[in-house]
Every structure is written in C-alpha cells, then in structure tokens.
Design an enzyme around this catalytic site. Sequence first.
Site, PDB file in Angstrom:
ATOM      1  N   ALA A 169       0.807  -1.221   0.000  1.00 29.89           N
ATOM      2  CA  ALA A 169       0.000   0.000   0.000  1.00 29.89           C
ATOM      3  C   ALA A 169       0.836   1.266   0.000  1.00 29.89           C
ATOM      4  O   ALA A 169       0.321   2.363  -0.190  1.00 29.89           O
ATOM      5  CB  ALA A 169      -0.920   0.003   1.218  1.00 29.89           C
ATOM      6  N   ARG A 176       9.770   7.535  -3.439  1.00 26.20           N
ATOM      7  CA  ARG A 176      11.104   7.652  -4.043  1.00 26.20           C
ATOM      8  C   ARG A 176      11.152   7.177  -5.498  1.00 26.20           C
ATOM      9  O   ARG A 176      12.135   7.395  -6.189  1.00 26.20           O
ATOM     10  CB  ARG A 176      12.119   6.890  -3.170  1.00 26.20           C
ATOM     11  CG  ARG A 176      12.311   7.554  -1.812  1.00 26.20           C
ATOM     12  CD  ARG A 176      12.946   6.627  -0.775  1.00 26.20           C
ATOM     13  NE  ARG A 176      11.964   5.740  -0.145  1.00 26.20           N
ATOM     14  CZ  ARG A 176      12.226   4.942   0.878  1.00 26.20           C
ATOM     15  NH1 ARG A 176      13.439   4.906   1.389  1.00 26.20           N
ATOM     16  NH2 ARG A 176      11.281   4.171   1.391  1.00 26.20           N
ATOM     17  N   THR A 178       4.098   0.597   8.261  1.00 23.14           N
ATOM     18  CA  THR A 178       3.941  -0.845   8.025  1.00 23.14           C
ATOM     19  C   THR A 178       3.064  -1.518   9.095  1.00 23.14           C
ATOM     20  O   THR A 178       2.357  -2.476   8.797  1.00 23.14           O
ATOM     21  CB  THR A 178       5.316  -1.537   7.995  1.00 23.14           C
ATOM     22  OG1 THR A 178       6.080  -1.099   9.127  1.00 23.14           O
ATOM     23  CG2 THR A 178       6.089  -1.192   6.735  1.00 23.14           C
ATOM     24  N   GLU A 213      14.584   2.160  13.251  1.00 24.00           N
ATOM     25  CA  GLU A 213      14.619   2.712  11.885  1.00 24.00           C
ATOM     26  C   GLU A 213      15.759   3.720  11.778  1.00 24.00           C
ATOM     27  O   GLU A 213      16.111   4.383  12.764  1.00 24.00           O
ATOM     28  CB  GLU A 213      13.284   3.377  11.550  1.00 24.00           C
ATOM     29  CG  GLU A 213      12.127   2.403  11.457  1.00 24.00           C
ATOM     30  CD  GLU A 213      12.386   1.235  10.502  1.00 24.00           C
ATOM     31  OE1 GLU A 213      12.823   1.479   9.357  1.00 24.00           O
ATOM     32  OE2 GLU A 213      12.171   0.079  10.912  1.00 24.00           O
ATOM     33  N   ASN A 268      16.876  -5.525   9.497  1.00 24.78           N
ATOM     34  CA  ASN A 268      15.577  -6.193   9.442  1.00 24.78           C
ATOM     35  C   ASN A 268      15.188  -6.336   7.974  1.00 24.78           C
ATOM     36  O   ASN A 268      15.173  -5.364   7.241  1.00 24.78           O
ATOM     37  CB  ASN A 268      14.570  -5.298  10.185  1.00 24.78           C
ATOM     38  CG  ASN A 268      13.136  -5.718   9.953  1.00 24.78           C
ATOM     39  OD1 ASN A 268      12.844  -6.891   9.770  1.00 24.78           O
ATOM     40  ND2 ASN A 268      12.242  -4.744   9.990  1.00 24.78           N
ATOM     41  N   LYS A 308       1.973  -9.068 -40.821  1.00 26.21           N
ATOM     42  CA  LYS A 308       0.944  -8.876 -39.788  1.00 26.21           C
ATOM     43  C   LYS A 308      -0.244  -9.731 -40.155  1.00 26.21           C
ATOM     44  O   LYS A 308      -0.689  -9.684 -41.296  1.00 26.21           O
ATOM     45  CB  LYS A 308       0.532  -7.406 -39.715  1.00 26.21           C
ATOM     46  CG  LYS A 308      -0.484  -7.137 -38.634  1.00 26.21           C
ATOM     47  CD  LYS A 308      -1.561  -6.145 -39.022  1.00 26.21           C
ATOM     48  CE  LYS A 308      -2.547  -6.714 -40.040  1.00 26.21           C
ATOM     49  NZ  LYS A 308      -3.711  -5.860 -40.301  1.00 26.21           N
ATOM     50  N   ALA A 325       6.682  -8.810 -62.696  1.00 29.37           N
ATOM     51  CA  ALA A 325       7.259  -7.726 -61.902  1.00 29.37           C
ATOM     52  C   ALA A 325       6.606  -6.399 -62.272  1.00 29.37           C
ATOM     53  O   ALA A 325       6.249  -6.164 -63.423  1.00 29.37           O
ATOM     54  CB  ALA A 325       8.763  -7.657 -62.151  1.00 29.37           C
ATOM     55  N   ARG A 355       1.082  -3.818 -67.143  1.00 31.62           N
ATOM     56  CA  ARG A 355       2.278  -3.044 -67.406  1.00 31.62           C
ATOM     57  C   ARG A 355       2.057  -2.277 -68.685  1.00 31.62           C
ATOM     58  O   ARG A 355       1.523  -2.838 -69.646  1.00 31.62           O
ATOM     59  CB  ARG A 355       3.421  -4.013 -67.686  1.00 31.62           C
ATOM     60  CG  ARG A 355       4.587  -3.900 -66.761  1.00 31.62           C
ATOM     61  CD  ARG A 355       5.672  -4.757 -67.317  1.00 31.62           C
ATOM     62  NE  ARG A 355       6.129  -5.715 -66.352  1.00 31.62           N
ATOM     63  CZ  ARG A 355       6.891  -6.755 -66.641  1.00 31.62           C
ATOM     64  NH1 ARG A 355       7.226  -7.010 -67.901  1.00 31.62           N
ATOM     65  NH2 ARG A 355       7.304  -7.561 -65.705  1.00 31.62           N
TER      66      ARG A 355
HETATM   67  C1  UD1 Z   1      10.831  -1.347   6.200  1.00 34.72           C
HETATM   68  C2  UD1 Z   1      11.106  -1.642   7.685  1.00 34.72           C
HETATM   69  C3  UD1 Z   1      12.608  -1.726   7.918  1.00 34.72           C
HETATM   70  C4  UD1 Z   1      13.194  -2.817   7.024  1.00 34.72           C
HETATM   71  C5  UD1 Z   1      12.833  -2.541   5.551  1.00 34.72           C
HETATM   72  C6  UD1 Z   1      13.253  -3.711   4.668  1.00 34.72           C
HETATM   73  C7  UD1 Z   1       9.327  -0.679   9.079  1.00 34.72           C
HETATM   74  C8  UD1 Z   1       8.900   0.453   9.906  1.00 34.72           C
HETATM   75  N1  UD1 Z   1      10.523  -0.574   8.488  1.00 34.72           N
HETATM   76  O1  UD1 Z   1      11.373  -0.046   5.894  1.00 34.72           O
HETATM   77  O2  UD1 Z   1      12.862  -2.048   9.276  1.00 34.72           O
HETATM   78  O3  UD1 Z   1      14.599  -2.832   7.163  1.00 34.72           O
HETATM   79  O4  UD1 Z   1      11.395  -2.388   5.391  1.00 34.72           O
HETATM   80  O5  UD1 Z   1      13.070  -3.397   3.305  1.00 34.72           O
HETATM   81  O6  UD1 Z   1       8.618  -1.669   8.964  1.00 34.72           O
HETATM   82  N2  UD1 Z   1       3.700  -0.187   3.267  1.00 34.72           N
HETATM   83  C9  UD1 Z   1       2.326  -0.174   3.359  1.00 34.72           C
HETATM   84  N3  UD1 Z   1       1.731   0.831   4.034  1.00 34.72           N
HETATM   85  C10 UD1 Z   1       2.420   1.829   4.659  1.00 34.72           C
HETATM   86  C11 UD1 Z   1       3.837   1.806   4.574  1.00 34.72           C
HETATM   87  C12 UD1 Z   1       4.457   0.777   3.870  1.00 34.72           C
HETATM   88  O7  UD1 Z   1       1.644  -1.036   2.788  1.00 34.72           O
HETATM   89  O8  UD1 Z   1       1.792   2.701   5.274  1.00 34.72           O
HETATM   90  C13 UD1 Z   1       4.350  -1.288   2.514  1.00 34.72           C
HETATM   91  C14 UD1 Z   1       5.079  -0.790   1.280  1.00 34.72           C
HETATM   92  O9  UD1 Z   1       4.240  -0.842   0.138  1.00 34.72           O
HETATM   93  C15 UD1 Z   1       6.241  -1.770   1.144  1.00 34.72           C
HETATM   94  C16 UD1 Z   1       6.484  -2.227   2.586  1.00 34.72           C
HETATM   95  O10 UD1 Z   1       5.334  -1.895   3.319  1.00 34.72           O
HETATM   96  O11 UD1 Z   1       5.918  -2.878   0.352  1.00 34.72           O
HETATM   97  C17 UD1 Z   1       7.731  -1.565   3.193  1.00 34.72           C
HETATM   98  O12 UD1 Z   1       7.519  -0.153   3.202  1.00 34.72           O
HETATM   99  P1  UD1 Z   1       8.720   0.886   2.990  1.00 34.72           P
HETATM  100  O13 UD1 Z   1       8.171   2.262   3.082  1.00 34.72           O
HETATM  101  O14 UD1 Z   1       9.496   0.530   1.792  1.00 34.72           O
HETATM  102  O15 UD1 Z   1       9.568   0.609   4.321  1.00 34.72           O
HETATM  103  P2  UD1 Z   1      11.127   0.790   4.537  1.00 34.72           P
HETATM  104  O16 UD1 Z   1      11.398   2.216   4.850  1.00 34.72           O
HETATM  105  O17 UD1 Z   1      11.882   0.181   3.436  1.00 34.72           O
END
Ligand code: UD1
Length: 452
Positions: A10, A15, A78, A152, A167, A343, A415, A432
């Site tokens: 989600a 980035r 997350t 984090e 992690n 095609k 031709a 022709r």
């Molecule tokens: C997260 C972890 C970090 C880990 C890293 C590995 C947390 C707080 N951080 O950081 O510890 O080292 O992944 O790649 O868990 N997402 C949602 N909803 C949200 C936010 C994120 O669904 O509100 C999903 C994103 O789509 C993605 C995943 O969660 O697939 C990770 O989110 P992202 O923002 O990339 O977290 P990181 O900063 O990479």
Amino acid sequence: MNLMVLILAAGKGTRMKSETPKVLFRAAGRPMVDYVADAASELGAERINVVIGNGAELVQKHLAGRAEFSVQTEQRGTGDAVMAAAESISSFNGKVLILCGDMPLVKPETLKAFMDAASKHPVAFMSVKVKNPFGYGRVIRGVDGSVIKIVEEKDATEDEKREDEINTGIYLCDSKELLARLEGIDCVNAQCEYYLTDIVKKGAFAYLCKDEKEFLGVNNRVQLAEASRVLWDRIAEKHMMNGVSVLDPATFYCDSTVEIENDVTIYPNVFLEGDTKIGKGSIVYSGTRIKDSVIAENCEIKENCLITDSHVGAESHIGPMAHLRPGSVLKGDNKIGNFVEMKKACMGEGSKASHLTYLGDAEIGKDVNIGCGTITCNYDGYNKYKTVIEDGVFIGSDTQLVAPVTVGKGALVAAGSTITKDVPADALGITRAKQQNMEGWVSAWKKKKGVE
Ligand code: UD1
Ligand code: CA
C-alpha cells in the site's frame, strides 16, 4: 501448517517519483509484486491477503483472482498496514507470513527454511548482515544476544547506525499473537506512523540469513535496476545450466516466463519476453526482441528483429531487420529477409519473402516466392481486406496486390504489376504499359538543348 501470507503493497513509493504504484514496477520484465505472489503460492498458502492503498484499483486489478485484498486508507506505516488486514487475520487461526511487495528477490526456498526454523516461536523475523545497511531498520541485540528492538534509520543513534544486522521486513507470527502485539504498539513521529518493527519489543526469534542480495527492498529506480540485474543473472544461469549458450549473460534480458530448449545459442543484447518459447538448436542474434512468440527448432533469427505474438516454424530464417507483428504464422522452412514486415499473415512451408516487403492480412500457400518490394494493399482507409496467394505462386518484384484479391495455384505475377483482379491458377498476371525504345533520342534531345 495453516498459512496465511500477507503482502504489504500500500506504500506511497515516494522515491520512485511516479504515478504508477511501486509494486507494479517491472523487475526483469514482471511487476515486482508478481514474484512475491508467486512465492506465496509456492509455499502452499491457504490465504493470500494483499494490503493495498496507493494505486489500490490498479494493484487489485492486476492481482484479481490470485488474492484477497485489505485496504489501508491512509499510509501510516507498516504496522498500520498490517492492522488494515486485522479483520481477515482475526478470522484465521494459524501462522501469518508477512512479506513486502517491493522485495522481488526472495526465494521460496529461503522462506521455507525460515518457516521451518521459526515455526515454534510466536513471533519471528528474518534478519541479514549487510555491507551497506543504509536505509534499513537495524536489529539491536542485548548482551545475551537476544533481540531488544529494531530501530529505523531516521530514529537511530550514531552507534546504532553502525550496526550491520538489518531487518528484512519478513515476519512469521501466530495470528492471535500478531493481533495482540499490534494492539500494543504506539504511533511515532509527527505523521503518527505505526512501525511493524515494534512488535518485536516483547521478544522475538531472529532468523539470520546468509545471502544479503535476496533482501533488497526496492525503494527507488537505482534499486529497481539492481533487482532486475539479479533476476536476469539468475535466469541466464538457469538456461545455461540447461544447455543454452548465452554468449554474454550481462546483456541477456530474459523474463522468468520464457522457455528455451537445449542447444539454443543467444548472442549479446537479446530480449525474450512474456510467453515465449525457443526450440532446440535455434540461434538468436544480437539486437532482437521476441515477445509472446514461438520459435520452433533449428531457426535462425538474425540481427535486429522484432517478433510479437507470432509463430515461426522449424528451420526458418528470419531477418536481419524483419518485423513479425501479431498473428504472423510461418509453417516451417521459411525465409523472411531484411525489411520485411508481416501482420496477421500465414505462410505455408517453404515459402519466402526475402526483401523489402509488406504482407498484411494474407494467406500464403506452400513454396511461394514473394519478390522484392511486394505490397499487400490491405487497407482502403476504412476496412481491411484479405489477400490469398495459393501454393507455388511466383510474385515478381515490385508488385502491389490490391485486396481483396486471390492469386491461384501456380500462377505468376509479372514484376511491376498492380493486381486488382483475381489471377486464375496457372495464369500470368501482368499489368504493365508496353515498353517503347526510341533510338538516338537522348543525343538528339541534348543537341536541341545545347548541352553536351
Ligand atoms: C521497512 C522496515 C525496515 C526494514 C525494511 C526492509 C518498518 C517500519 N521498516 O522499511 O525495518 O529494514 O522495510 O526493506 O517496517 N507499506 C504499506 N503501508 C504503509 C507503509 C508501507 O503497505 O503505510 C508497505 C510498502 O508498500 C512496502 C512495505 O510496506 O511494500 C515496506 O515499506 P517501505 O516504506 O518501503 O519501508 P522501509 O522504509 O523500506
Ligand atoms: Ca522498502
């Protein structure tokens, strides 16, 4: 083991700087989330739940039929993402494996090993030691080696930032324990985000993995290119081990969905995409892209061809610089030479179009020779019409066949003809103007002009 796989997909993907949801970006030709969903299926998950939010409709449409969906209305971290699936989790009794939709490199066998090792623990996660921990949550252990917390990067002290164990974002939890721990976490920072990482605070088993490459989380397009490279390398290696010669694996761009038989040779800089199959003994030269097509045995696809939704029969020679558009069907032993475009056209065995030709909406029989510069005029600006060329026909160079039109078996078209009426079998079709030769005309004309 009762297994539910939860895929977090989600996030905003800020980035990536794009309108497209991050998990739908393609790594080695396929949307990243497909690799994760495939891994989940391979693990035999009873339920696959995808948490969607940013670009929800697109992601749901893409995965329709493969998963159930939970919607996270605001992207508040997350932890909040997992909470969005709370209803689904509470109706389930078993293990919940949490994966991220932006981690396309994780292998199912790695997940299996993790699940085997972690199954006895109510809360477990994978960690890995990396050379460059930048951007990841660091795993902080106490003096006895047990996990205290995950920090984090933006909240880490200088000491914690030096920690090289990160992690991976992959967890395995008992469903009831997961919900209990989620209830216990507090929101952090000004945006009031919930960090899933906080569920380890009450103790967790950390499974330390070896291969750091598998845990690349794609946050930007540099990492997307990195992930694609790893996937393409793996695919190239698989084919080479199966008996395919890949002359330069570094420039072999092959989707995981492509099948290649043994004794095929692939020159540098070739793209093989989608539902493509290359038969035994064939050679594909540089600069060619083949998508959703079958190339049968012992074919030669020369430099710089584009082949989509087509079938190339055995022993055929294509290119250089040929274009087989959707619906091109070659029955075998065919030659399609340079600057030939096809095609929705089929061609029987042994037929050839060696140079500079357009064959569209055409049905061509066996042993037909299509001369240089032939055009099937299939379009009148409103509708498309069909050209039929029966077995053994010879079409002379620079012929236009104005469809709908049929050239009968064994006929010959002279031709330079523009054929607007059917040519019967065995006939000569010729349109022709009669040639006249005026003897001495050029010097007489020059004299009149006063030039030499
Ligand atoms: C997260 C972890 C970090 C880990 C890293 C590995 C947390 C707080 N951080 O950081 O510890 O080292 O992944 O790649 O868990 N997402 C949602 N909803 C949200 C936010 C994120 O669904 O509100 C999903 C994103 O789509 C993605 C995943 O969660 O697939 C990770 O989110 P992202 O923002 O990339 O977290 P990181 O900063 O990479
Ligand atoms: Ca990430």
